[in-house]
Motif scaffolding. Structure first.
Motif, PDB file in Angstrom:
ATOM      1  N   MET A   1       0.845  -1.178   0.000  1.00 39.06           N
ATOM      2  CA  MET A   1       0.000   0.000   0.000  1.00 39.06           C
ATOM      3  C   MET A   1       0.890   1.242   0.000  1.00 39.06           C
ATOM      4  SD  MET A   1      -2.684   1.310   2.859  1.00 39.06           S
ATOM      5  CE  MET A   1      -4.191   0.584   2.289  1.00 39.06           C
ATOM      6  N   SER A   2       0.605   2.176  -0.846  1.00 39.57           N
ATOM      7  CA  SER A   2       1.391   3.399  -0.944  1.00 39.57           C
ATOM      8  C   SER A   2       1.127   4.328   0.233  1.00 39.57           C
ATOM      9  CB  SER A   2       1.045   4.132  -2.239  1.00 39.57           C
ATOM     10  OG  SER A   2       1.730   5.377  -2.294  1.00 39.57           O
ATOM     11  N   ILE A   3       2.179   4.973   0.684  1.00 38.21           N
ATOM     12  CA  ILE A   3       2.020   5.969   1.742  1.00 38.21           C
ATOM     13  C   ILE A   3       2.240   7.385   1.203  1.00 38.21           C
ATOM     14  CG2 ILE A   3       2.572   4.333   3.568  1.00 38.21           C
ATOM     15  CD1 ILE A   3       5.331   5.632   3.800  1.00 38.21           C
ATOM     16  N   ILE A   4       2.303   7.504  -0.118  1.00 36.92           N
ATOM     17  CA  ILE A   4       2.417   8.828  -0.743  1.00 36.92           C
ATOM     18  C   ILE A   4       1.219   9.669  -0.303  1.00 36.92           C
ATOM     19  CG2 ILE A   4       2.344  10.096  -2.941  1.00 36.92           C
ATOM     20  CD1 ILE A   4       4.984   8.680  -2.501  1.00 36.92           C
ATOM     21  N   GLY A   5       1.491  10.906   0.099  1.00 33.62           N
ATOM     22  CA  GLY A   5       0.431  11.817   0.505  1.00 33.62           C
ATOM     23  C   GLY A   5       0.029  11.689   1.961  1.00 33.62           C
ATOM     24  N   THR A   6       0.604  10.721   2.670  1.00 36.91           N
ATOM     25  CA  THR A   6       0.293  10.591   4.095  1.00 36.91           C
ATOM     26  C   THR A   6       1.302  11.410   4.906  1.00 36.91           C
ATOM     27  OG1 THR A   6       1.649   8.601   4.451  1.00 36.91           O
ATOM     28  CG2 THR A   6      -0.650   8.272   3.750  1.00 36.91           C
ATOM     29  N   VAL A 104      10.461   3.453  13.381  1.00 39.87           N
ATOM     30  CA  VAL A 104      10.544   4.274  12.168  1.00 39.87           C
ATOM     31  C   VAL A 104      10.384   3.395  10.932  1.00 39.87           C
ATOM     32  CG1 VAL A 104      11.922   5.972  10.901  1.00 39.87           C
ATOM     33  CG2 VAL A 104      12.063   5.883  13.400  1.00 39.87           C
ATOM     34  N   THR A 105      11.053   2.258  10.942  1.00 39.28           N
ATOM     35  CA  THR A 105      10.993   1.335   9.810  1.00 39.28           C
ATOM     36  C   THR A 105       9.562   0.859   9.565  1.00 39.28           C
ATOM     37  OG1 THR A 105      13.250   0.652  10.352  1.00 39.28           O
ATOM     38  CG2 THR A 105      12.021  -0.772   8.862  1.00 39.28           C
ATOM     39  N   ASN A 106       8.849   0.529  10.624  1.00 39.82           N
ATOM     40  CA  ASN A 106       7.445   0.129  10.477  1.00 39.82           C
ATOM     41  C   ASN A 106       6.563   1.303  10.078  1.00 39.82           C
ATOM     42  OD1 ASN A 106       7.145  -2.750  10.975  1.00 39.82           O
ATOM     43  ND2 ASN A 106       7.980  -2.310  13.002  1.00 39.82           N
ATOM     44  N   ASN A 107       6.850   2.510  10.594  1.00 39.83           N
ATOM     45  CA  ASN A 107       6.072   3.695  10.204  1.00 39.83           C
ATOM     46  C   ASN A 107       6.083   3.895   8.695  1.00 39.83           C
ATOM     47  OD1 ASN A 107       5.427   4.326  12.846  1.00 39.83           O
ATOM     48  ND2 ASN A 107       6.718   6.142  12.974  1.00 39.83           N
ATOM     49  N   PHE A 108       7.208   3.587   8.058  1.00 41.62           N
ATOM     50  CA  PHE A 108       7.330   3.760   6.616  1.00 41.62           C
ATOM     51  C   PHE A 108       6.986   2.480   5.841  1.00 41.62           C
ATOM     52  CE2 PHE A 108       9.601   7.503   8.004  1.00 41.62           C
ATOM     53  CZ  PHE A 108       9.366   8.435   6.997  1.00 41.62           C
ATOM     54  N   GLY A 109       6.661   1.409   6.554  1.00 44.58           N
ATOM     55  CA  GLY A 109       6.233   0.176   5.895  1.00 44.58           C
ATOM     56  C   GLY A 109       7.323  -0.590   5.182  1.00 44.58           C
ATOM     57  N   VAL A 110       8.581  -0.479   5.646  1.00 44.91           N
ATOM     58  CA  VAL A 110       9.676  -1.163   4.962  1.00 44.91           C
ATOM     59  C   VAL A 110      10.373  -2.222   5.825  1.00 44.91           C
ATOM     60  CG1 VAL A 110      10.126   0.614   3.217  1.00 44.91           C
ATOM     61  CG2 VAL A 110      11.252   0.768   5.455  1.00 44.91           C
ATOM     62  N   MET A 111       9.714  -2.678   6.891  1.00 45.27           N
ATOM     63  CA  MET A 111      10.282  -3.736   7.728  1.00 45.27           C
ATOM     64  C   MET A 111      10.084  -5.083   7.039  1.00 45.27           C
ATOM     65  SD  MET A 111      11.854  -4.575  10.548  1.00 45.27           S
ATOM     66  CE  MET A 111      11.603  -3.382  11.860  1.00 45.27           C
ATOM     67  N   ARG A 112      11.150  -5.833   6.905  1.00 46.39           N
ATOM     68  CA  ARG A 112      11.060  -7.187   6.350  1.00 46.39           C
ATOM     69  C   ARG A 112      10.479  -8.100   7.430  1.00 46.39           C
ATOM     70  NH1 ARG A 112      17.008  -7.821   3.573  1.00 46.39           N
ATOM     71  NH2 ARG A 112      16.796  -6.058   2.155  1.00 46.39           N
ATOM     72  N   GLU A 113       9.318  -8.620   7.151  1.00 49.83           N
ATOM     73  CA  GLU A 113       8.620  -9.431   8.139  1.00 49.83           C
ATOM     74  C   GLU A 113       9.470 -10.620   8.579  1.00 49.83           C
ATOM     75  OE1 GLU A 113       4.397 -11.770   8.593  1.00 49.83           O
ATOM     76  OE2 GLU A 113       4.553 -10.146   7.142  1.00 49.83           O
ATOM     77  N   GLY A 114       9.592 -10.771   9.898  1.00 47.32           N
ATOM     78  CA  GLY A 114      10.319 -11.883  10.469  1.00 47.32           C
ATOM     79  C   GLY A 114      11.829 -11.771  10.426  1.00 47.32           C
ATOM     80  N   GLN A 115      12.364 -10.675   9.862  1.00 42.10           N
ATOM     81  CA  GLN A 115      13.813 -10.532   9.745  1.00 42.10           C
ATOM     82  C   GLN A 115      14.381  -9.414  10.610  1.00 42.10           C
ATOM     83  OE1 GLN A 115      15.440 -10.521   5.776  1.00 42.10           O
ATOM     84  NE2 GLN A 115      13.725 -11.704   4.984  1.00 42.10           N
ATOM     85  N   GLY A 116      13.565  -8.448  10.960  1.00 42.65           N
ATOM     86  CA  GLY A 116      14.064  -7.329  11.746  1.00 42.65           C
ATOM     87  C   GLY A 116      14.977  -6.400  10.973  1.00 42.65           C
ATOM     88  N   LEU A 117      14.927  -6.454   9.656  1.00 45.60           N
ATOM     89  CA  LEU A 117      15.753  -5.606   8.790  1.00 45.60           C
ATOM     90  C   LEU A 117      14.860  -4.756   7.890  1.00 45.60           C
ATOM     91  CD1 LEU A 117      18.358  -8.268   7.584  1.00 45.60           C
ATOM     92  CD2 LEU A 117      18.659  -6.577   9.409  1.00 45.60           C
ATOM     93  N   ALA A 118      15.382  -3.596   7.510  1.00 50.21           N
ATOM     94  CA  ALA A 118      14.642  -2.706   6.607  1.00 50.21           C
ATOM     95  C   ALA A 118      14.926  -3.066   5.153  1.00 50.21           C
ATOM     96  CB  ALA A 118      15.058  -1.260   6.853  1.00 50.21           C
TER      97      ALA A 118
END
Length: 187
Positions: A1-6, A104-118
């Motif tokens: 999902m895009s976060i552009i404009g949020t 911050v990583t989750n706020n921008f939606g770029v957390m790799r699920e289950g890895q703890g890396l962006a």
């Protein structure tokens, strides 16, 4: 999902900048243009080449009124150790945010699920805290600071010139477009 404009979500993070540990929050970002440059981890391979490219162009970002925040899920302590040990990372004068809790990583939606890396994500935030640009690339694809600068110039131009848009490959000083019924089918 895009976060552009949020709008930028609240956060507080410890960071390393100019030989010091500092605290950064979303309030520190508001009022100027900002780049949030996510990368997977310190002491890796593609990441230092990208961060060095940003460091080499940091003065240009600053002249454009843009602050740069690199972000990984490493700690601010790790950022300092990397800065002290790597010639490429040692060039960095911008803020290196530590995000071990992933806020911050989750706020921008770029957390790799289950890895703890962006993921490799780049976001441009305007002075009002609104996300104007985003780019996410795969693990092996490094980013280019010059292309990021071009995109920021376009975003700043359209912010200052409502009703105009920048066409493909637009460079500062080139012609823009004013979308209208008269242009439909003529481009």
């Amino acid at each position: 999902m895009s976060i552009i404009g949020t709008t930028l979500k609240p956060f507080t993070a410890q960071a390393y900048k100019a030989g010091k540990f500092i605290t950064v929050s979303e309030a520190d970002v508001l009022g100027k243009w900002a780049v949030f440059f996510f990368y997977p981890a310190d002491f890796t391979f593609v990441c230092p080449t990208e961060l060095e490219d940003l460091a080499d162009n940091y003065a240009t970002f600053q002249k454009m009124g843009v602050e740069v925040y690199s972000v990984s899920t490493d700690t601010h302590f790790s950022h300092k150790a990397w800065h002290d040990s790597s010639p490429a990372i040692g060039k960095i004068a911008y803020t290196m945010l530590g995000d071990p809790a992933g806020v911050v990583t989750n706020n921008f939606g770029v957390m790799r699920e289950g890895q703890g890396l962006a993921d490799r994500g780049t976001f441009v935030v305007d002075p009002d805290g609104v996300i104007q640009l985003m780019e996410i690339t795969s693990e092996g694809v490094g980013r280019n600071a010059m292309e990021l600068l071009r995109k920021i110039k376009a975003a700043q131009y359209i912010a200052a010139h409502p009703g105009e848009v920048c066409p493909a490959k637009w460079e500062e000083g080139e012609t823009t477009l004013a979308p209208s019924l008269d242009l439909v089918g003529k481009i």
